[in-house]
Enzyme design. Structure first.
Site, PDB file in Angstrom:
ATOM      1  N   LYS A  48       0.838  -1.218   0.000  1.00  0.00           N
ATOM      2  CA  LYS A  48       0.000   0.000   0.000  1.00  0.00           C
ATOM      3  C   LYS A  48       0.863   1.255   0.000  1.00  0.00           C
ATOM      4  O   LYS A  48       0.646   2.177  -0.792  1.00  0.00           O
ATOM      5  CB  LYS A  48      -0.897  -0.020   1.252  1.00  0.00           C
ATOM      6  CG  LYS A  48      -1.513   1.328   1.590  1.00  0.00           C
ATOM      7  CD  LYS A  48      -2.475   1.236   2.752  1.00  0.00           C
ATOM      8  CE  LYS A  48      -1.924   1.440   4.133  1.00  0.00           C
ATOM      9  NZ  LYS A  48      -1.552   2.818   4.495  1.00  0.00           N
ATOM     10  N   ASN A  49       1.851   1.283   0.914  1.00  0.00           N
ATOM     11  CA  ASN A  49       2.598   2.527   1.108  1.00  0.00           C
ATOM     12  C   ASN A  49       3.634   2.794   0.017  1.00  0.00           C
ATOM     13  O   ASN A  49       4.319   3.819   0.038  1.00  0.00           O
ATOM     14  CB  ASN A  49       3.231   2.544   2.503  1.00  0.00           C
ATOM     15  CG  ASN A  49       2.157   2.653   3.580  1.00  0.00           C
ATOM     16  OD1 ASN A  49       1.008   2.988   3.277  1.00  0.00           O
ATOM     17  ND2 ASN A  49       2.520   2.364   4.819  1.00  0.00           N
ATOM     18  N   CYS A 143      -5.584  12.135  13.116  1.00  0.00           N
ATOM     19  CA  CYS A 143      -6.335  10.896  12.931  1.00  0.00           C
ATOM     20  C   CYS A 143      -6.169  10.062  14.192  1.00  0.00           C
ATOM     21  O   CYS A 143      -5.587  10.513  15.162  1.00  0.00           O
ATOM     22  CB  CYS A 143      -5.847  10.144  11.708  1.00  0.00           C
ATOM     23  SG  CYS A 143      -4.207   9.516  11.899  1.00  0.00           S
ATOM     24  N   ARG A 148      -0.181  14.147  13.490  1.00  0.00           N
ATOM     25  CA  ARG A 148       0.285  14.023  12.107  1.00  0.00           C
ATOM     26  C   ARG A 148       0.326  15.340  11.336  1.00  0.00           C
ATOM     27  O   ARG A 148      -0.413  15.542  10.363  1.00  0.00           O
ATOM     28  CB  ARG A 148      -0.536  12.967  11.370  1.00  0.00           C
ATOM     29  CG  ARG A 148      -0.501  11.630  12.065  1.00  0.00           C
ATOM     30  CD  ARG A 148      -1.159  10.555  11.298  1.00  0.00           C
ATOM     31  NE  ARG A 148      -0.330  10.050  10.216  1.00  0.00           N
ATOM     32  CZ  ARG A 148      -0.725   9.075   9.388  1.00  0.00           C
ATOM     33  NH1 ARG A 148      -1.913   8.558   9.511  1.00  0.00           N
ATOM     34  NH2 ARG A 148       0.065   8.656   8.447  1.00  0.00           N
ATOM     35  N   ASP A 331       4.083   0.239  12.080  1.00  0.00           N
ATOM     36  CA  ASP A 331       2.921  -0.406  11.467  1.00  0.00           C
ATOM     37  C   ASP A 331       2.776  -1.879  11.864  1.00  0.00           C
ATOM     38  O   ASP A 331       1.770  -2.507  11.541  1.00  0.00           O
ATOM     39  CB  ASP A 331       2.982  -0.288   9.936  1.00  0.00           C
ATOM     40  CG  ASP A 331       2.785   1.145   9.481  1.00  0.00           C
ATOM     41  OD1 ASP A 331       2.111   1.905  10.192  1.00  0.00           O
ATOM     42  OD2 ASP A 331       3.314   1.513   8.413  1.00  0.00           O
ATOM     43  N   ARG A 423      -8.868  -1.085   4.140  1.00  0.00           N
ATOM     44  CA  ARG A 423      -8.087   0.050   3.607  1.00  0.00           C
ATOM     45  C   ARG A 423      -6.665  -0.390   3.266  1.00  0.00           C
ATOM     46  O   ARG A 423      -6.028   0.205   2.402  1.00  0.00           O
ATOM     47  CB  ARG A 423      -8.015   1.179   4.642  1.00  0.00           C
ATOM     48  CG  ARG A 423      -9.318   1.911   4.838  1.00  0.00           C
ATOM     49  CD  ARG A 423      -9.110   3.121   5.697  1.00  0.00           C
ATOM     50  NE  ARG A 423      -8.051   3.978   5.130  1.00  0.00           N
ATOM     51  CZ  ARG A 423      -7.573   5.052   5.718  1.00  0.00           C
ATOM     52  NH1 ARG A 423      -8.029   5.428   6.886  1.00  0.00           N
ATOM     53  NH2 ARG A 423      -6.628   5.769   5.142  1.00  0.00           N
TER      54      ARG A 423
HETATM   55  N1  EPU Z   1       5.726  14.311  11.385  1.00  0.00           N
HETATM   56  C1  EPU Z   1       5.928  15.627  11.684  1.00  0.00           C
HETATM   57  N2  EPU Z   1       5.868  16.547  10.657  1.00  0.00           N
HETATM   58  C2  EPU Z   1       5.608  16.188   9.383  1.00  0.00           C
HETATM   59  C3  EPU Z   1       5.424  14.829   9.078  1.00  0.00           C
HETATM   60  C4  EPU Z   1       5.493  13.907  10.104  1.00  0.00           C
HETATM   61  O1  EPU Z   1       6.127  15.989  12.842  1.00  0.00           O
HETATM   62  O2  EPU Z   1       5.555  17.062   8.520  1.00  0.00           O
HETATM   63  C5  EPU Z   1       5.742  13.321  12.462  1.00  0.00           C
HETATM   64  C6  EPU Z   1       4.377  12.653  12.599  1.00  0.00           C
HETATM   65  O3  EPU Z   1       3.494  13.407  13.395  1.00  0.00           O
HETATM   66  C7  EPU Z   1       4.737  11.331  13.197  1.00  0.00           C
HETATM   67  C8  EPU Z   1       6.101  11.030  12.581  1.00  0.00           C
HETATM   68  O4  EPU Z   1       6.594  12.270  12.109  1.00  0.00           O
HETATM   69  O5  EPU Z   1       4.845  11.449  14.587  1.00  0.00           O
HETATM   70  C9  EPU Z   1       6.069  10.038  11.439  1.00  0.00           C
HETATM   71  O6  EPU Z   1       5.281  10.508  10.371  1.00  0.00           O
HETATM   72  P1  EPU Z   1       5.596  10.222   8.856  1.00  0.00           P
HETATM   73  O7  EPU Z   1       5.404  11.489   8.108  1.00  0.00           O
HETATM   74  O8  EPU Z   1       6.884   9.509   8.696  1.00  0.00           O
HETATM   75  O9  EPU Z   1       4.398   9.239   8.492  1.00  0.00           O
HETATM   76  P2  EPU Z   1       3.502   9.348   7.208  1.00  0.00           P
HETATM   77  O10 EPU Z   1       4.333   9.645   6.057  1.00  0.00           O
HETATM   78  O11 EPU Z   1       2.331  10.205   7.482  1.00  0.00           O
HETATM   79  C10 EPU Z   1       3.757   6.846   6.511  1.00  0.00           C
HETATM   80  C11 EPU Z   1       2.844   5.688   6.276  1.00  0.00           C
HETATM   81  C12 EPU Z   1       2.273   5.221   7.606  1.00  0.00           C
HETATM   82  C13 EPU Z   1       3.452   4.803   8.488  1.00  0.00           C
HETATM   83  C14 EPU Z   1       4.449   5.967   8.646  1.00  0.00           C
HETATM   84  C15 EPU Z   1       5.709   5.561   9.376  1.00  0.00           C
HETATM   85  C16 EPU Z   1       2.008   6.074   4.059  1.00  0.00           C
HETATM   86  C17 EPU Z   1       0.859   6.426   3.183  1.00  0.00           C
HETATM   87  N3  EPU Z   1       1.774   6.090   5.382  1.00  0.00           N
HETATM   88  O12 EPU Z   1       2.958   7.856   7.122  1.00  0.00           O
HETATM   89  O13 EPU Z   1       1.457   4.101   7.339  1.00  0.00           O
HETATM   90  O14 EPU Z   1       2.972   4.423   9.746  1.00  0.00           O
HETATM   91  O15 EPU Z   1       4.834   6.453   7.344  1.00  0.00           O
HETATM   92  O16 EPU Z   1       6.343   4.533   8.721  1.00  0.00           O
HETATM   93  O17 EPU Z   1       3.087   5.786   3.584  1.00  0.00           O
HETATM   94  C18 EPU Z   1      -0.269   2.571   7.727  1.00  0.00           C
HETATM   95  O18 EPU Z   1       0.087   2.004   6.670  1.00  0.00           O
HETATM   96  O19 EPU Z   1      -1.127   2.066   8.491  1.00  0.00           O
HETATM   97  C19 EPU Z   1       0.333   3.850   8.068  1.00  0.00           C
HETATM   98  C20 EPU Z   1      -0.163   4.643   9.012  1.00  0.00           C
END
Ligand code: EPU
Length: 448
Positions: A48-49, A143, A148, A331, A423
């Site tokens: 998915k990711n 969420c 996030r 995850d 999802r």
């Molecule tokens: N964060 C910030 N600022 C930002 C972005 C992130 O402070 O601008 C913080 C977040 O609040 C969080 C941490 O950094 O505490 C990690 O967030 P990250 O941005 O790395 O996560 P993401 O990109 O929103 C993706 C995956 C998630 C997975 C995380 C960590 C996708 C679509 N989603 O989310 O997947 O948990 O990376 O590996 O790629 C899932 O598949 O169930 C899922 C939630």
């Protein structure tokens, strides 16, 4: 055992949140009868990711991109709807192939309802900004798993020369010609790194992204962008260098296997004292998880593209810290939380990535789990004999954790809000059935 199609195949009236006769229809539910012993072999599909950013990246060209091994999950359908709303053509000539053609883009504004439904819709901002000089989207918001924010994405766009006009409801990003720059990310955000790589591909000159995310899905996105004609070095390391080009072209790409689904099945083998082989995966992507399984006393055998997990002796307690890759993945934290209820002694879990990802513990406790939570830390006491109960799937991964727990619980468990599982997991129910699990979809019933 009744077998029904997954919720995505049900009629509109069966979908969660649809109001009929003044009463809110309840979401799809799963019925699980335990205990079970999972045995056999399952194949894992595309991640998915990786699929989501790669589909978004197809916006970087007007030529067709052919994507293979695309998981048919609800999040992929949602992103396809986002791309269609922008004017792209998204077709599925067969169930796991998507063809995305973005030559007739009519809007650079991602629809608010879809962005709110799925945060990953924010991934269209980088490519839209790079190719069309502007992009807009609703605030993705918080969420169930944490606040996030998207500051890492926005700061990067700003440094690349874009102008920002955020308000309480939305973001507007404009920049006719982005310019390469040296970026340092405050946090190695997964989708943040992806959005910035995509934006930098069509920027003028060289962009260096320091403290970049090194998760395998980011590397898969880069392999796709390279096939499109992008010049990128350092994917998989914390420093990624992108030399901007003036245009990208269409290409074909096969999405990498889903390491998180694989990890769920392996944990399923251990928790049910079973023996499961997971095929079509990249075993190194699961090193952190297999290391823990072995420490717990499970046997794990690897080949080039399979992992086999078998229960041999009573499991032992371990400590888990969810941190960025290559550390233990957030995850899989909930799924391993479920597993630790069956380990001898006191295990600890520290969730360091998201501030609110231990909510599933309440659901496990309904089945008799002995777990104490304080902030981002949990203490799990085991082994505990569990019993069936009515529980909720709070999000994709929390949902998978409740299913694994219910497979070892005595009697019947009903998992409410099971649409969350669809999802991110394609055919999880069918996969578990094929391994001997007594699990099936139940038609939603109307609430009073
Ligand atoms: N964060 C910030 N600022 C930002 C972005 C992130 O402070 O601008 C913080 C977040 O609040 C969080 C941490 O950094 O505490 C990690 O967030 P990250 O941005 O790395 O996560 P993401 O990109 O929103 C993706 C995956 C998630 C997975 C995380 C960590 C996708 C679509 N989603 O989310 O997947 O948990 O990376 O590996 O790629 C899932 O598949 O169930 C899922 C939630």
């Amino acid at each position: 055992m009744t077998t029904m199609p997954p919720p995505s195949a049900w009629g509109a009236a069966d979908q969660p949140g649809i109001v009929e006769n003044g009463a809110e229809a309840r979401g799809p539910r799963l019925r699980v009868h335990g205990p079970a012993k999972l045995r056999g072999t399952v194949s894992v599909g595309g991640a998915k990711n990786a699929a989501l950013p790669i589909m978004a990246a197809a916006l970087l060209t007007g030529e067709s991109c052919i994507l293979r091994n695309v998981p048919r999950i609800d999040d992929v359908e949602t992103l396809a709807d986002v791309l269609r709303a922008l004017g792209a053509i998204v077709e599925f000539p067969d169930p796991h192939t998507a063809v995305v053609t973005a030559d007739g883009i009519t809007s650079t504004c991602a629809p608010a309802d879809l962005v709110r439904k799925m945060r990953a819709s924010f991934l269209v901002i980088g490519p839209l900004l790079a190719r069309f000089g502007s992009a807009a989207t609703a605030q993705p918001g918080g969420c169930e798993i944490g606040i996030r924010p998207v500051d890492v994405h926005l700061e990067g766009f700003r440094d690349l020369g874009a102008e920002m006009s955020p308000d309480a409801e939305s973001y507007r990003v404009k920049g006719r010609r982005l310019r390469g720059v040296d970026l340092f990310l405050d946090y190695p955000s997964h989708t943040g790194t992806e959005n910035l790589i995509m934006a930098a591909c069509l920027a003028e000159g060289q962009t260096i992204i320091r403290n970049a995310c090194i998760e395998p899905e980011v590397v898969d996105l880069v392999r796709f962008l390279e096939k499109m004609g992008a010049h990128i070095e350092g994917a998989g390391s914390h420093t990624i260098t992108v030399q901007g080009v003036t245009a990208l072209r269409g290409c074909e790409h096969e999405i990498m296997p889903d390491r998180l689904i694989a990890g769920t099945y392996l944990a399923g083998a251990a928790i049910t004292r079973g023996d499961v082989t997971v095929e079509k995966i990249i075993p190194e992507h699961l090193d952190a998880a297999t290391h823990k399984l072995r420490k717990m006393g499970a046997r794990v055998d690897a080949t080039r593209s399979t992992l086999r997990c078998s229960w041999e002796t009573p499991l032992r307690a371990v400590d888990i810290q969810a941190i960025p890759y290559p550390g233990f993945p957030t995850d899989l934290q909930a799924v391993f939380g479920a597993l630790l209820t069956q380990a001898q002694g006191m295990s600890t879990i520290v969730e360091r990535v998201f501030e609110d990802r231990l909510g599933y513990v309440q659901e496990l406790k309904r089945m008799g789990a002995r777990i104490r939570v304080d902030g981002q830390k949990a203490w799990v006491y085991g082994p505990t004999r569990l019993h069936g109960a009515s529980v909720r799937a709070l999000d994709v991964r929390a949902g998978a954790a409740t299913i694994l727990t219910s497979l070892v619980a005595d009697g019947e468990t009903i998992v409410e809000d099971a649409h969350h599982i669809s999802r991110g997991y394609e055919d999880l129910v069918e996969g578990l059935q094929s391994l001997g699990g007594d699990i099936s979809w139940v038609q939603p019933i109307e609430a009073i």
